[in-house]
Design an enzyme around this catalytic site. Structure first.
Site, mmCIF file in Angstrom:
data_model
loop_
_atom_site.group_PDB
_atom_site.id
_atom_site.type_symbol
_atom_site.label_atom_id
_atom_site.label_comp_id
_atom_site.label_asym_id
_atom_site.label_seq_id
_atom_site.Cartn_x
_atom_site.Cartn_y
_atom_site.Cartn_z
ATOM 1 N N ASP A 81 34.152 49.351 38.240
ATOM 2 C CA ASP A 81 34.412 50.308 39.308
ATOM 3 C C ASP A 81 35.665 51.141 39.033
ATOM 4 O OD1 ASP A 81 32.171 49.535 40.654
ATOM 5 O OD2 ASP A 81 33.207 48.429 42.229
ATOM 6 N N ALA A 197 37.371 47.717 49.097
ATOM 7 C CA ALA A 197 38.435 47.520 48.106
ATOM 8 C C ALA A 197 39.684 46.953 48.791
ATOM 9 C CB ALA A 197 38.716 48.849 47.399
#
Length: 301
Positions: A81, A197
């Protein structure tokens, strides 16, 4: 690895660029396998310029990310990511879609396992995919009313203290209205993409990627009444540093600017977006279940 017969597959994308994570083990071999796979489908293959330079690759032609718009139909990102965040910011607004292939643990954005590339990627290049539009944040850093930095963030903009300093005091305004003065370790302004996140680890809610909103999440606030809040997508949030030592603002945790008392960070939703492509059987809920280790029970449907 076996490759399909040349030109044997219909193509939704003909010009494909490959981006790789520089430090990943075996990245050169995986990129070579990918180039053979994609060229075997009758596509024109390019290696992203920074990837080629860092890895010393010169077998295939290169293009810089700045030149992708109009010259590249699809970008295949090999890494995690973090790699997707970096290239995503560069390609925001270019209308060039991205596909993410992870080399280790399942990613929220890089959701194709490297072991499944040979079976999944040809189908996607042939047009079997789901498109997923993601918003970004646009941040301006102001000092004495003058702009000292301007950056995009796909995950989040984070104003926080360094690891060794004390709490920071921030004054937060939304659309010109005062919200609060907050003493904390910092404040996260997050997109729906970034809600899984840093914002998640700080106690924020998970937003589905299609939710139109901007998330504010305090980091270890002094007052427990300072809670996460989801703002409308057209909100403009201004964060002023009232007090604190060694305060910084991070953009996707990949670049930063040092702040002083009186500095302001103005954050709004960007007019630019990126498009992620997923396999036809992609499920955001499956990804969350696997990443967050949610309990699984036999389906009754």
């Amino acid at each position: 690895m076996l490759s399909p017969s040349p030109n044997s597959t219909k193509k939704a994308f003909s010009r494909i660029a490959l981006v790789g994570k520089f430090q990943a083990d075996g990245i050169e071999e995986h990129l070579e396998d990918l180039t053979k796979l994609v060229s075997g489908l009758g596509c024109e293959v390019f290696i992203e310029g920074a990837t080629a330079a860092h890895l010393g690759l010169n077998t295939y032609p290169t293009k810089t990310a700045e030149d992708f718009a109009g010259a590249i139909d699809l970008v295949v990102v090999l890494g995690g990511d973090g790699t997707m965040l970096g290239i995503g910011r560069q390609l925001a607004g270019s209308n060039v879609p991205l596909v993410g292939i992870n080399m280790g643990r399942l990613g929220y954005m890089t959701d194709i396992p490297i072991q499944s590339v040979q079976s999944i990627l040809p189908k996607m290049i042939a047009g079997e995919y789901e498109a997923d539009n993601r918003t970004l944040l646009d941040a301006i850093v102001l000092r004495d009313g003058k702009k000292i930095n301007h950056a995009l963030a796909l995950n989040d903009v984070v104003v926080n203290r360094s690891g060794i300093s004390g709490m920071v005091e921030l004054a937060v305004h939304v659309n010109g209205s005062f919200m609060y003065n907050q003493r904390s370790d910092g404040l996260i302004v997050s997109t729906p993409t970034g809600s899984t996140a840093y914002a998640l680890s700080a106690g924020g809610p998970i937003l589905h990627p299609r939710v139109a909103g901007i998330l504010l999440v305090p980091i270890a606030p002094h007052s427990l009444s300072n809670r996460p809040i989801v703002l409308p997508e057209d909100s403009v949030t201004v964060i002023e540093v009232v007090d604190g030592r060694e305060v910084i603002v991070n953009f996707d945790m990949q670049s930063q600017t040092n702040l002083q008392s009186g500095d302001k960070v103005e954050v709004r939703q960007s007019t630019k977006t990126i498009t992620l492509l997923h396999p036809r059987d992609h499920s955001d809920y499956k990804t969350l279940r696997e990443k967050l280790h949610w309990n699984e029970y036999p389906s009754t449907f």
